[in-house]
Design a protein around this motif. Structure first.
Motif, PDB file in Angstrom:
ATOM      1  N   ASP A 135       0.840  -1.196   0.000  1.00 45.41           N
ATOM      2  CA  ASP A 135       0.000   0.000   0.000  1.00 45.41           C
ATOM      3  C   ASP A 135       0.874   1.245   0.000  1.00 45.41           C
ATOM      4  O   ASP A 135       2.065   1.200   0.340  1.00 45.41           O
ATOM      5  N   LEU A 136       0.281   2.379  -0.385  1.00 43.49           N
ATOM      6  CA  LEU A 136       0.984   3.655  -0.280  1.00 43.49           C
ATOM      7  C   LEU A 136       1.256   3.954   1.189  1.00 43.49           C
ATOM      8  O   LEU A 136       0.463   3.577   2.060  1.00 43.49           O
TER       9      LEU A 136
ATOM     10  N   ASP B 214       1.546   6.293   4.594  1.00 42.52           N
ATOM     11  CA  ASP B 214       0.679   7.337   5.127  1.00 42.52           C
ATOM     12  C   ASP B 214       1.148   8.718   4.676  1.00 42.52           C
ATOM     13  O   ASP B 214       0.336   9.613   4.453  1.00 42.52           O
TER      14      ASP B 214
ATOM     15  N   ASP C 255       2.576   9.429   1.757  1.00 45.94           N
ATOM     16  CA  ASP C 255       2.106   9.606   0.378  1.00 45.94           C
ATOM     17  C   ASP C 255       0.622   9.966   0.349  1.00 45.94           C
ATOM     18  O   ASP C 255       0.204  10.848  -0.393  1.00 45.94           O
ATOM     19  N   LYS C 256      -0.162   9.275   1.150  1.00 46.90           N
ATOM     20  CA  LYS C 256      -1.601   9.550   1.175  1.00 46.90           C
ATOM     21  C   LYS C 256      -1.894  10.944   1.742  1.00 46.90           C
ATOM     22  O   LYS C 256      -2.809  11.627   1.291  1.00 46.90           O
TER      23      LYS C 256
ATOM     24  N   ARG D 180      -7.511  13.996  -1.518  1.00 44.75           N
ATOM     25  CA  ARG D 180      -8.421  12.872  -1.697  1.00 44.75           C
ATOM     26  C   ARG D 180      -7.676  11.717  -2.356  1.00 44.75           C
ATOM     27  O   ARG D 180      -6.998  11.903  -3.365  1.00 44.75           O
ATOM     28  N   VAL D 181      -7.817  10.525  -1.787  1.00 49.08           N
ATOM     29  CA  VAL D 181      -7.166   9.331  -2.323  1.00 49.08           C
ATOM     30  C   VAL D 181      -8.220   8.237  -2.438  1.00 49.08           C
ATOM     31  O   VAL D 181      -8.847   7.867  -1.449  1.00 49.08           O
TER      32      VAL D 181
ATOM     33  N   ARG E 277      -8.945   4.351  -3.963  1.00 52.82           N
ATOM     34  CA  ARG E 277      -8.386   3.126  -4.540  1.00 52.82           C
ATOM     35  C   ARG E 277      -9.198   2.750  -5.772  1.00 52.82           C
ATOM     36  O   ARG E 277     -10.419   2.611  -5.708  1.00 52.82           O
TER      37      ARG E 277
ATOM     38  N   TYR F 203      -4.152   3.922  -6.725  1.00 53.66           N
ATOM     39  CA  TYR F 203      -5.073   4.959  -6.245  1.00 53.66           C
ATOM     40  C   TYR F 203      -5.157   6.124  -7.226  1.00 53.66           C
ATOM     41  O   TYR F 203      -4.173   6.445  -7.901  1.00 53.66           O
TER      42      TYR F 203
ATOM     43  N   CYS G 146      -5.423   9.992  -6.999  1.00 54.33           N
ATOM     44  CA  CYS G 146      -5.157  10.986  -5.963  1.00 54.33           C
ATOM     45  C   CYS G 146      -5.428  12.386  -6.512  1.00 54.33           C
ATOM     46  O   CYS G 146      -5.070  12.702  -7.640  1.00 54.33           O
TER      47      CYS G 146
ATOM     48  N   ARG H 191      -1.336   6.835  -8.521  1.00 58.00           N
ATOM     49  CA  ARG H 191      -0.157   6.404  -7.758  1.00 58.00           C
ATOM     50  C   ARG H 191      -0.275   4.915  -7.464  1.00 58.00           C
ATOM     51  O   ARG H 191      -1.332   4.429  -7.093  1.00 58.00           O
TER      52      ARG H 191
END
Length: 117
Positions: free
Chosen positions: A9-10, A12, A14-15, A20-21, A23, A49, A51, A61
């Protein structure tokens, strides 16, 4: 063949860099993993995701996953090490066989009471 799923997963960080992210999908790759008397498939799922940043721009991403140890191969590191060890064992057995064969032929040619120094 049994399969074990590993999700990448990305982070935290990156998110958090986007407002807004969402999936949208995942990229799936499979790698063979060998444990003595057992073979399984590791499914690496790289989550994907959509993004959106503060300016409203969108980008896609993917999560990062460690690449295969051998390019264009689905063999896992443990399986590769077993193959390499088996090859090395075979080579060493052949060397030992030829060394013993030469020693036996040398002893046939030399007088019985002669001993190397």
């Amino acid at each position: 063949m049994p399969r074990r799923r590993i999700e990448h997963d990305l982070s935290d960080e990156d998110k958090a860099s986007f407002t807004r992210v969402v999936r949208i999908s995942e990229e799936l790759s499979e790698m063979l993993e060998y444990t003595p008397a057992r073979l399984e498939v590791l499914q690496h799922a790289r989550l994907k995701y959509r993004c959106k940043d503060e300016a409203g721009r969108s980008t896609i991403r993917n999560a990062w996953a460690q690449p295969s140890p051998l390019a264009r191969s689905n063999a896992g590191p443990v399986q590769l090490s077993h193959v390499m060890a088996a090859c090395l064992r075979d080579v060493l057995q052949r060397i030992n066989y030829h060394r013993q064969d030469r020693q036996d032929r040398l002893e046939e040619l030399l007088p019985m009471n002669w001993k190397p120094a």
